[in-house]
Design a protein around this motif. Structure first.
Motif, short mmCIF file in Angstrom:
data_model
loop_
_atom_site.label_atom_id
_atom_site.label_comp_id
_atom_site.label_asym_id
_atom_site.label_seq_id
_atom_site.Cartn_x
_atom_site.Cartn_y
_atom_site.Cartn_z
N LEU A 12 0.83 -1.21 0.00
CA LEU A 12 0.00 0.00 0.00
C LEU A 12 0.86 1.25 0.00
O LEU A 12 0.54 2.23 -0.65
N THR A 13 1.97 1.23 0.74
CA THR A 13 2.72 2.48 0.95
C THR A 13 4.17 2.42 0.45
O THR A 13 4.96 3.30 0.76
N GLY A 14 4.53 1.40 -0.30
CA GLY A 14 5.80 1.45 -1.02
C GLY A 14 6.93 0.57 -0.54
O GLY A 14 7.92 0.40 -1.25
N SER A 15 6.82 -0.01 0.67
CA SER A 15 7.91 -0.88 1.11
C SER A 15 8.01 -2.13 0.24
O SER A 15 9.10 -2.56 -0.14
N GLY A 16 6.85 -2.68 -0.08
CA GLY A 16 6.85 -3.87 -0.96
C GLY A 16 7.46 -3.57 -2.32
O GLY A 16 8.11 -4.44 -2.93
N ASP A 17 7.27 -2.34 -2.80
CA ASP A 17 7.84 -1.98 -4.10
C ASP A 17 9.37 -1.97 -4.05
O ASP A 17 10.03 -2.29 -5.03
N LYS A 18 9.92 -1.59 -2.90
CA LYS A 18 11.39 -1.61 -2.74
C LYS A 18 11.90 -3.05 -2.79
O LYS A 18 12.94 -3.34 -3.37
N VAL A 19 11.15 -3.96 -2.16
CA VAL A 19 11.52 -5.37 -2.19
C VAL A 19 11.47 -5.87 -3.64
O VAL A 19 12.37 -6.57 -4.12
N ALA A 20 10.41 -5.46 -4.36
CA ALA A 20 10.25 -5.88 -5.76
C ALA A 20 11.44 -5.39 -6.60
O ALA A 20 11.97 -6.15 -7.43
N GLU A 21 11.86 -4.14 -6.39
CA GLU A 21 13.00 -3.60 -7.16
C GLU A 21 14.25 -4.45 -6.91
O GLU A 21 15.01 -4.75 -7.83
N GLU A 22 14.46 -4.81 -5.64
CA GLU A 22 15.65 -5.60 -5.29
C GLU A 22 15.58 -6.99 -5.95
O GLU A 22 16.56 -7.48 -6.52
N LEU A 23 14.43 -7.62 -5.87
CA LEU A 23 14.32 -8.99 -6.41
C LEU A 23 14.36 -8.96 -7.94
O LEU A 23 14.83 -9.91 -8.57
N LYS A 24 13.87 -7.87 -8.54
CA LYS A 24 13.97 -7.74 -10.01
C LYS A 24 15.43 -7.74 -10.42
O LYS A 24 15.80 -8.39 -11.41
N LYS A 25 16.26 -7.04 -9.65
CA LYS A 25 17.72 -7.03 -9.93
C LYS A 25 18.28 -8.44 -9.87
O LYS A 25 19.26 -8.76 -10.52
N GLN A 26 17.69 -9.28 -9.01
CA GLN A 26 18.16 -10.68 -8.87
C GLN A 26 17.53 -11.59 -9.92
O GLN A 26 17.71 -12.81 -9.86
N GLY A 27 16.76 -11.01 -10.85
CA GLY A 27 16.22 -11.80 -11.96
C GLY A 27 14.80 -12.31 -11.76
O GLY A 27 14.30 -13.08 -12.59
N TYR A 28 14.16 -11.90 -10.68
CA TYR A 28 12.78 -12.34 -10.46
C TYR A 28 11.82 -11.67 -11.42
O TYR A 28 11.98 -10.49 -11.75
N GLU A 29 10.80 -12.39 -11.83
CA GLU A 29 9.64 -11.75 -12.46
C GLU A 29 8.81 -11.16 -11.33
O GLU A 29 8.76 -11.72 -10.23
N ILE A 30 8.14 -10.07 -11.64
CA ILE A 30 7.42 -9.33 -10.60
C ILE A 30 5.94 -9.21 -10.97
O ILE A 30 5.62 -8.86 -12.11
N ARG A 31 5.08 -9.49 -10.00
CA ARG A 31 3.65 -9.27 -10.19
C ARG A 31 3.10 -8.56 -8.95
O ARG A 31 3.28 -9.06 -7.84
N LYS A 32 2.48 -7.41 -9.15
CA LYS A 32 1.90 -6.68 -8.01
C LYS A 32 0.38 -6.81 -8.05
O LYS A 32 -0.21 -6.62 -9.11
N VAL A 33 -0.20 -7.13 -6.91
CA VAL A 33 -1.66 -7.19 -6.88
C VAL A 33 -2.20 -5.91 -6.26
O VAL A 33 -1.57 -5.30 -5.40
N LYS A 34 -3.38 -5.52 -6.74
CA LYS A 34 -3.99 -4.28 -6.24
C LYS A 34 -5.35 -4.57 -5.63
O LYS A 34 -6.12 -5.38 -6.16
N SER A 35 -5.60 -3.90 -4.53
CA SER A 35 -6.87 -4.07 -3.82
C SER A 35 -7.90 -3.12 -4.38
O SER A 35 -7.58 -1.99 -4.76
N ASP A 40 -9.60 -8.78 0.90
CA ASP A 40 -9.97 -7.68 -0.01
C ASP A 40 -10.40 -8.23 -1.36
O ASP A 40 -9.89 -9.27 -1.80
N ASP A 41 -11.30 -7.52 -2.04
CA ASP A 41 -11.50 -7.78 -3.47
C ASP A 41 -10.25 -7.28 -4.18
O ASP A 41 -9.80 -6.16 -3.92
N LEU A 42 -9.74 -8.09 -5.08
CA LEU A 42 -8.52 -7.71 -5.80
C LEU A 42 -8.86 -7.38 -7.26
O LEU A 42 -9.78 -7.99 -7.83
N GLU A 43 -8.11 -6.45 -7.82
CA GLU A 43 -8.20 -6.24 -9.27
C GLU A 43 -7.69 -7.51 -9.95
O GLU A 43 -6.86 -8.23 -9.38
N ASP A 44 -8.20 -7.76 -11.16
CA ASP A 44 -7.78 -8.98 -11.88
C ASP A 44 -6.26 -9.01 -12.04
O ASP A 44 -5.65 -7.97 -12.31
#
Ligand SMILES: Cc1cc2nc3c(=O)[nH]c(=O)nc-3n(C[C@H](O)[C@H](O)[C@H](O)COP(=O)(O)O)c2cc1C
Length: 147
Positions: free
Chosen positions: A10-33, A58-62
């Motif tokens: 919701l407030t950006g900490s998860g996005d920092k984790v995503a940036e780090e894991l992207k550097k390590q080659g992870y595919e990234i998928r973010k879900v939205k409420s 929560d109801d999630l966006e597709d």
């Protein structure tokens, strides 16, 4: 290795984790409420905390729920009221994780998450990694090296 990080933030900490894991080659998928959470802190803590305490989903966006072909799936969640966020409860409901190699990264203001850890232990038999608000404390991301 084909690795996926699927997460809510919701407030950006998860996005920092995503940036780090992207550097390590992870595919990234973010879900939205689809739930409208208040912008200001106190009403947000009241609404979000209560929804987490009462185990709401929560109801999630597709989003793409296909997990075929990944060697490792990492789920990322904020900690609300010591528990998984309601969007993460919904995410766990929607994903078919049976037989998958699943790990968890939690991000919390305190760096603690006892109830969320118990739930993950119960469901997956594993300890999560817990980071202390990596948006504010980027040094926490060092815990993800060679994760
Ligand atoms: C509704 C709500 C409840 C929270 N409850 C807790 C809590 O019980 N313990 C804690 O350490 N942090 C708590 N926090 C802080 C968040 O876990 C922390 O800011 C986290 O990094 C947020 O992740 P995000 O920025 O990816 O959304 C709460 C935050 C919100 C919005």
């Amino acid at each position: 290795m084909k690795n996926l990080f699927i997460y809510y933030s919701l407030t950006g900490s998860g996005d920092k984790v995503a940036e780090e894991l992207k550097k390590q080659g992870y595919e990234i998928r973010k879900v939205k409420s689809k739930v409208k959470y208040p912008k200001s802190l106190f009403p947000l803590m009241m609404k979000g905390g209560h929804r987490a305490l009462t185990n709401k989903k929560d109801d999630l966006e597709d989003f793409d729920t296909n997990l075929k072909g990944y060697d490792k799936i990492v789920i990322g969640s904020p900690v609300w009221d010591d528990r998984l966020a309601p969007a993460t409860n919904a995410l766990l409901d929607k994903l078919d994780l049976k037989g998958k190699n699943v790990s968890f990264i939690l991000y919390s203001g305190s760096g603690q998450a006892q109830k969320a850890t118990e739930k993950i232990q119960e469901l997956f038999g594993k300890e999560p990694i817990i980071l202390k608000a990596p948006k504010k404390h980027p040094q926490e991301l060092a815990k993800l090296k060679d994760f």
